[in-house]
Design a protein around this motif. Sequence first.
Motif, PDB file in Angstrom:
ATOM      1  N   GLU A  66      20.842 -39.976  86.577  1.00  0.00           N
ATOM      2  CA  GLU A  66      21.510 -41.094  86.304  1.00  0.00           C
ATOM      3  C   GLU A  66      22.869 -41.142  85.998  1.00  0.00           C
ATOM      4  N   ARG A  67      23.573 -40.192  86.574  1.00  0.00           N
ATOM      5  CA  ARG A  67      24.994 -39.873  86.163  1.00  0.00           C
ATOM      6  C   ARG A  67      26.014 -40.883  86.972  1.00  0.00           C
ATOM      7  N   PRO A  68      27.016 -41.329  86.251  1.00  0.00           N
ATOM      8  CA  PRO A  68      27.966 -42.220  87.017  1.00  0.00           C
ATOM      9  C   PRO A  68      28.601 -41.352  88.245  1.00  0.00           C
ATOM     10  N   PRO A  72      32.778 -35.798  88.014  1.00  0.00           N
ATOM     11  CA  PRO A  72      32.526 -34.899  88.879  1.00  0.00           C
ATOM     12  C   PRO A  72      31.640 -33.662  88.520  1.00  0.00           C
ATOM     13  N   LEU A  73      31.341 -32.874  89.514  1.00  0.00           N
ATOM     14  CA  LEU A  73      30.342 -31.590  89.261  1.00  0.00           C
ATOM     15  C   LEU A  73      31.209 -30.353  89.444  1.00  0.00           C
ATOM     16  N   ILE A  74      30.628 -29.434  88.650  1.00  0.00           N
ATOM     17  CA  ILE A  74      31.009 -28.083  88.616  1.00  0.00           C
ATOM     18  C   ILE A  74      30.308 -27.194  89.970  1.00  0.00           C
ATOM     19  N   LEU A 111      37.185 -23.063  86.549  1.00  0.00           N
ATOM     20  CA  LEU A 111      38.519 -23.246  87.118  1.00  0.00           C
ATOM     21  C   LEU A 111      38.800 -24.565  87.668  1.00  0.00           C
ATOM     22  N   VAL A 112      39.490 -25.312  87.795  1.00  0.00           N
ATOM     23  CA  VAL A 112      39.876 -26.539  88.342  1.00  0.00           C
ATOM     24  C   VAL A 112      41.127 -26.317  89.100  1.00  0.00           C
ATOM     25  N   LEU A 113      40.834 -26.232  90.611  1.00  0.00           N
ATOM     26  CA  LEU A 113      41.952 -26.123  91.552  1.00  0.00           C
ATOM     27  C   LEU A 113      42.065 -27.223  92.572  1.00  0.00           C
ATOM     28  N   ASP A 128      41.341 -34.773  94.065  1.00  0.00           N
ATOM     29  CA  ASP A 128      41.940 -33.694  95.005  1.00  0.00           C
ATOM     30  C   ASP A 128      41.445 -32.290  94.553  1.00  0.00           C
ATOM     31  N   THR A 129      40.859 -32.228  93.448  1.00  0.00           N
ATOM     32  CA  THR A 129      40.449 -30.731  92.864  1.00  0.00           C
ATOM     33  C   THR A 129      39.210 -30.568  92.794  1.00  0.00           C
ATOM     34  N   VAL A 130      38.641 -29.347  92.641  1.00  0.00           N
ATOM     35  CA  VAL A 130      37.362 -28.966  92.604  1.00  0.00           C
ATOM     36  C   VAL A 130      37.054 -28.000  91.406  1.00  0.00           C
ATOM     37  N   ALA A 152      26.418 -27.124  93.454  1.00  0.00           N
ATOM     38  CA  ALA A 152      27.197 -28.103  92.658  1.00  0.00           C
ATOM     39  C   ALA A 152      25.826 -28.365  91.531  1.00  0.00           C
ATOM     40  N   ALA A 153      26.442 -28.249  90.321  1.00  0.00           N
ATOM     41  CA  ALA A 153      25.531 -28.482  89.164  1.00  0.00           C
ATOM     42  C   ALA A 153      25.986 -28.958  88.016  1.00  0.00           C
ATOM     43  N   PRO A 154      25.635 -30.183  87.473  1.00  0.00           N
ATOM     44  CA  PRO A 154      25.899 -30.580  86.380  1.00  0.00           C
ATOM     45  C   PRO A 154      24.786 -30.005  85.267  1.00  0.00           C
ATOM     46  N   SER A 155      24.830 -30.135  83.884  1.00  0.00           N
ATOM     47  CA  SER A 155      23.796 -29.946  82.959  1.00  0.00           C
ATOM     48  C   SER A 155      22.681 -30.865  83.351  1.00  0.00           C
ATOM     49  N   ALA A 156      21.316 -29.997  83.370  1.00  0.00           N
ATOM     50  CA  ALA A 156      20.050 -30.418  83.786  1.00  0.00           C
ATOM     51  C   ALA A 156      19.567 -31.602  82.692  1.00  0.00           C
ATOM     52  N   VAL A 191      26.488 -23.437  74.788  1.00  0.00           N
ATOM     53  CA  VAL A 191      27.358 -24.592  75.122  1.00  0.00           C
ATOM     54  C   VAL A 191      27.977 -24.570  76.700  1.00  0.00           C
ATOM     55  N   GLU A 192      28.319 -25.650  77.072  1.00  0.00           N
ATOM     56  CA  GLU A 192      28.893 -25.550  78.589  1.00  0.00           C
ATOM     57  C   GLU A 192      30.202 -24.765  78.564  1.00  0.00           C
ATOM     58  N   SER A 193      30.589 -24.475  79.764  1.00  0.00           N
ATOM     59  CA  SER A 193      31.839 -23.595  79.966  1.00  0.00           C
ATOM     60  C   SER A 193      32.954 -24.490  79.499  1.00  0.00           C
ATOM     61  N   SER A 235      42.338 -38.643  82.064  1.00  0.00           N
ATOM     62  CA  SER A 235      42.547 -39.157  83.470  1.00  0.00           C
ATOM     63  C   SER A 235      42.350 -37.765  84.105  1.00  0.00           C
ATOM     64  N   LEU A 236      42.774 -36.519  83.609  1.00  0.00           N
ATOM     65  CA  LEU A 236      42.577 -35.381  84.409  1.00  0.00           C
ATOM     66  C   LEU A 236      41.126 -34.876  84.472  1.00  0.00           C
ATOM     67  N   SER A 237      40.264 -35.155  83.638  1.00  0.00           N
ATOM     68  CA  SER A 237      39.017 -34.931  83.505  1.00  0.00           C
ATOM     69  C   SER A 237      37.964 -36.039  83.140  1.00  0.00           C
ATOM     70  N   PRO A 238      37.730 -36.771  84.384  1.00  0.00           N
ATOM     71  CA  PRO A 238      36.733 -37.890  84.146  1.00  0.00           C
ATOM     72  C   PRO A 238      35.401 -37.373  83.682  1.00  0.00           C
ATOM     73  N   GLY A 239      34.782 -38.447  82.881  1.00  0.00           N
ATOM     74  CA  GLY A 239      33.468 -38.210  82.355  1.00  0.00           C
ATOM     75  C   GLY A 239      33.445 -37.779  81.070  1.00  0.00           C
TER      76      GLY A 239
HETATM   77  P1  AMP Z   1      28.813 -30.764  83.336  1.00  0.00           P
HETATM   78  O1  AMP Z   1      28.539 -30.112  84.734  1.00  0.00           O
HETATM   79  O2  AMP Z   1      28.056 -32.019  82.898  1.00  0.00           O
HETATM   80  O3  AMP Z   1      28.996 -29.811  82.299  1.00  0.00           O
HETATM   81  O4  AMP Z   1      30.163 -31.577  83.631  1.00  0.00           O
HETATM   82  C1  AMP Z   1      31.285 -31.233  84.230  1.00  0.00           C
HETATM   83  C2  AMP Z   1      32.360 -31.458  83.894  1.00  0.00           C
HETATM   84  O5  AMP Z   1      33.536 -30.831  84.410  1.00  0.00           O
HETATM   85  C3  AMP Z   1      32.866 -32.999  84.005  1.00  0.00           C
HETATM   86  O6  AMP Z   1      32.281 -33.871  83.285  1.00  0.00           O
HETATM   87  C4  AMP Z   1      34.515 -32.901  84.088  1.00  0.00           C
HETATM   88  O7  AMP Z   1      34.800 -33.090  82.600  1.00  0.00           O
HETATM   89  C5  AMP Z   1      34.713 -31.577  84.524  1.00  0.00           C
HETATM   90  N1  AMP Z   1      35.146 -31.569  86.026  1.00  0.00           N
HETATM   91  C6  AMP Z   1      34.328 -31.097  87.013  1.00  0.00           C
HETATM   92  N2  AMP Z   1      35.089 -31.162  88.172  1.00  0.00           N
HETATM   93  C7  AMP Z   1      36.292 -31.640  87.721  1.00  0.00           C
HETATM   94  C8  AMP Z   1      37.564 -31.704  88.350  1.00  0.00           C
HETATM   95  N3  AMP Z   1      37.727 -31.733  89.788  1.00  0.00           N
HETATM   96  N4  AMP Z   1      38.557 -32.170  87.669  1.00  0.00           N
HETATM   97  C9  AMP Z   1      38.628 -32.348  86.401  1.00  0.00           C
HETATM   98  N5  AMP Z   1      37.576 -32.033  85.679  1.00  0.00           N
HETATM   99  C10 AMP Z   1      36.507 -31.816  86.486  1.00  0.00           C
END
Ligand code: AMP
Length: 348
Positions: A66-68, A72-74, A111-113, A128-130, A152-156, A191-193, A235-239
């Motif tokens: 239920e993530r908005p 974005p995901l890592i 790393l966000v590139l 436009d970044t990943v 692609a994986a956010p925290s579970a 804790v997260e990266s 703004s650079l890091s939504p969420g």
């Molecule tokens: P989580 O996977 O739940 O630890 O959350 C990943 C977090 O990484 C996101 O909430 C963003 O804050 C950050 N993130 C992931 N992708 C990007 C991106 N392309 N640009 C900026 N921040 C990012």
Amino acid sequence: MAGRSGAGGKPVETRILPGDEPASIAEAAAAIRAGDPVAFPTETVYGLGADALDPRAVARVFEAKERPRFDPLIVHVADADAVGRYAIHEDAADPRVAALAALFWPGPLTLVLRRREVIPGIVTAGLDTVALRVPAHPVALALLAAAGVPVAAPSANRFGRVSPTRAAHVVCQLDGRVGIVLDGGPCRVGVESTVLLLAGGRAVLLRPGGLPVEAIEEAIGPVERPAHDAPDAASLSPGRGASHYAPGAALRLVEPWPGPGLVTAAGERVGLLAADAAGRAAAEAVGGPFVATEVLSPGGDVMEAAARLFDALHRLDAAGLDRIVAQPVPDEGMGRAIMDRLRRAARR
Ligand code: AMP
Ligand code: MG
């Protein structure tokens, strides 16, 4: 609650598989390739992963959590060679990327590139970044190798809730919403990266995490550190703006420690989250009684405190509390990540 992660929104049966068995890895990798999300351990927290190149599989991760969609995901990759496949040449060739990858990958650094087209927009929330990371956990690395795709994986966890550092935490929040949970034991970092933007010559700390920013600065020089609630950071890091890591009961950071917030009313169920043994003693001298107590690191070791933070919050969550009082730690090094998580847990 009934799950909705199965294809077509049907609940699925959730199974915990031992992550150190090759048959589990093979089954989980086949699930990833078939477009089914899988929960797996990393050294930071457990992730809920899907094939990053398959937008429909990634959509199911957002749905299960239920993530908005703006968050974005890592993307987890097997090695640093993947950077050139998913980031534009100019950023992939940045010597700072090679330096940081050599020093800290596999490890708790993201790393966000600027991204190449091959990464679907749903992964990056249209940015436009990943975000790329090589995780340092044998089960995660085995899964990435066997799946043969970026994951692609956010925290579970359900969005906004406490991140999982054990397979059981994942099941608590995602039962019926994920088919396979690979068990790799408790997470070592906890804790997260650390998330670092390296694009167009800038270096910006987007999220403090498992790798202290001081270690990054030693390698590549000064890093911009937007104040934890600065508009630029949001703004650079939504969420990052949302309340996060929130246990069921209201959490309050008591600053300075010990303070008046530690006094409890008759019949009030208050939990104590102390950073160290001295902090616990100080709290009990001025406040309490506390119906549940967690001490992150009796001797005040900040790495141990980080590793135990989410586990402690999960236990306090299970204690049926009216509120939680939390002790601050020095806001530097690994303590920066702990304070970031506590501030967000306190925001609601
Ligand atoms: P989580 O996977 O739940 O630890 O959350 C990943 C977090 O990484 C996101 O909430 C963003 O804050 C950050 N993130 C992931 N992708 C990007 C991106 N392309 N640009 C900026 N921040 C990012
Ligand atoms: Mg998360």
